[in-house]
Motif scaffolding. Structure first.
Motif, short mmCIF file in Angstrom:
data_model
loop_
_atom_site.label_atom_id
_atom_site.label_comp_id
_atom_site.label_asym_id
_atom_site.label_seq_id
_atom_site.Cartn_x
_atom_site.Cartn_y
_atom_site.Cartn_z
N SER A 52 17.27 47.52 38.51
CA SER A 52 15.84 47.24 38.61
C SER A 52 15.24 47.84 39.88
O SER A 52 15.57 47.43 40.99
CB SER A 52 15.62 45.71 38.62
OG SER A 52 14.40 45.39 39.23
N SER A 110 15.88 35.71 34.81
CA SER A 110 15.46 36.77 33.89
C SER A 110 15.87 36.54 32.44
O SER A 110 15.04 36.69 31.53
CB SER A 110 15.99 38.11 34.40
OG SER A 110 15.76 39.11 33.47
N ALA A 139 11.47 39.34 37.10
CA ALA A 139 11.95 38.17 37.85
C ALA A 139 12.21 38.51 39.32
O ALA A 139 12.64 37.64 40.09
CB ALA A 139 13.22 37.64 37.21
N TRP A 169 14.89 42.71 34.89
CA TRP A 169 14.86 42.01 36.18
C TRP A 169 13.68 42.41 37.04
O TRP A 169 13.44 41.78 38.08
CB TRP A 169 16.18 42.21 36.92
CG TRP A 169 17.22 41.24 36.43
CD1 TRP A 169 18.06 41.40 35.36
CD2 TRP A 169 17.49 39.93 36.95
NE1 TRP A 169 18.83 40.27 35.19
CE2 TRP A 169 18.51 39.36 36.14
CE3 TRP A 169 16.96 39.18 38.00
CZ2 TRP A 169 19.02 38.08 36.38
CZ3 TRP A 169 17.47 37.91 38.24
CH2 TRP A 169 18.48 37.37 37.44
#
Ligand SMILES: C[S@@+](CC[C@H](N)C(=O)[O-])C[C@H]1O[C@@H](n2cnc3c(N)ncnc32)[C@H](O)[C@@H]1O
Length: 294
Positions: free
Chosen positions: A80, A240, A16, A13
């Motif tokens: 993330s 993602s 993204a 992630w």
């Protein structure tokens, strides 16, 4: 110790993160009602101590920070580091100081025994390959009778757009490979978008993790965009799992895959714009009466 070994591993992630954050306004609109319902189901009120698991860029965390006020506290966690840094910036920019952020895997939170009044998670738990561990961790983080509420994607029949997007990405990624590689994917494979939408699964996972008063309610939350291309642009920037499937392909081959997806998704066009059917599950439960893991 070798310096490289100490660096945090890049997380899917991370890539993204910016795309998800840039689409906050449409995500907020799309998930407004179910987010309000999730916060209410968790009995979050002024002064509550709240844990937000897989908080992403902090959109629902902002609503929680608002609801709990200056006497409350919310801890936003995510795997993330890059998306969680955006959550931190977004909360600060909105003027909140009643929060912390912590990079943590939902399946191994490591909160040092801290107990919360409520634990929530919006569109994150289905990415856990071992969701039973994530729910055990959520239960462990709750005080006796604390409330849990989460939102996950429902089953594939109710989510045809996700199904089309996934199948198309896999078809392009597997082009030229053997028939075995191109076999239809298991829509409930652990860690994938609709993995927790399997009928009955959330109920049994929550009960096994020690929760009572388990409720699982389907909620319709259609994606509304001017056209299928706008939706695909959103997924391309912020989705993602689909980005990860297509990432080994050349940029040209990726563009073909996104284009193919948009053409198939055109079937959901209406005179008023593009309306993609989408169903979520709003789940809620109560932690057991005993102080667990103390
Ligand atoms: C679709 S985003 C949702 C973010 C936010 N909750 C929202 O609704 O806007 C999914 C998030 O789950 C996080 N995630 C995925 N696997 C995770 C795990 N095992 N532990 C913690 N977070 C995870 C990702 O990093 C990502 O931020």
């Amino acid at each position: 110790m070798c310096a490289e070994l100490a660096l945090p591993l890049p997380q899917p992630w991370d890539e993204a993160a910016a795309g998800w954050n840039e689409h906050t306004a449409v995500i907020r609109e799309w998930l407004r009602d179910v987010t309000d319902a999730m916060i209410s189901a968790a009995n979050i009120e002024p002064g509550s101590q709240v844990l937000d698991i897989a908080a992403g860029a902090g959109d629902e965390t902002l609503d929680i920070a608002q609801r709990i006020g200056s006497n409350g506290y919310v801890l936003a966690t995510d795997l993330s580091p890059r998306i969680l840094a955006l959550a931190h910036d977004n909360l600060r920019a909105a003027g909140f100081s009643n929060f912390d952020t912590l990079v943590a895997d939902a399946q191994a939170l490591n909160l040092g025994g801290k107990k919360f009044d409520a634990v929530v998670s919006r569109l994150g738990l289905m990415f856990c390959t071992e969701p039973h561990l994530a729910l055990q961790q959520a239960h462990l983080a709750l005080r006796p009778k604390g409330r849990f509420s989460a939102v996950v994607f429902s089953h594939p029949d109710a989510n045809p757009c996700l199904g089309i997007a996934l199948r198309t990405a896999l078809k392009h990624a597997n082009a030229g490979q053997s028939a075995t590689c191109a076999a239809p994917p298991n829509p409930y494979a652990p860690g994938t978008l609709m993995s927790l939408g399997k009928p009955g699964l959330m109920t049994s996972l929550l009960a096994n993790a020690g929760f009572t008063d388990v409720e699982v309610r389907p909620v319709s939350a259609p994606f509304c965009w001017p056209s299928s291309r706008h939706y695909v642009e959103f997924v391309r920037a912020a989705g993602s799992p689909l980005r990860a499937i297509l990432s080994p392909l050349s940029l040209e081959a990726q563009a073909e895959a996104w284009n193919d997806m948009a053409q198939q998704l055109d079937q959901f066009g209406t005179p008023e714009g593009w309306v993609g059917p989408n169903e979520l599950l709003l789940v809620s439960a109560t932690a057991s009466n005993r102080l667990n893991g103390a």
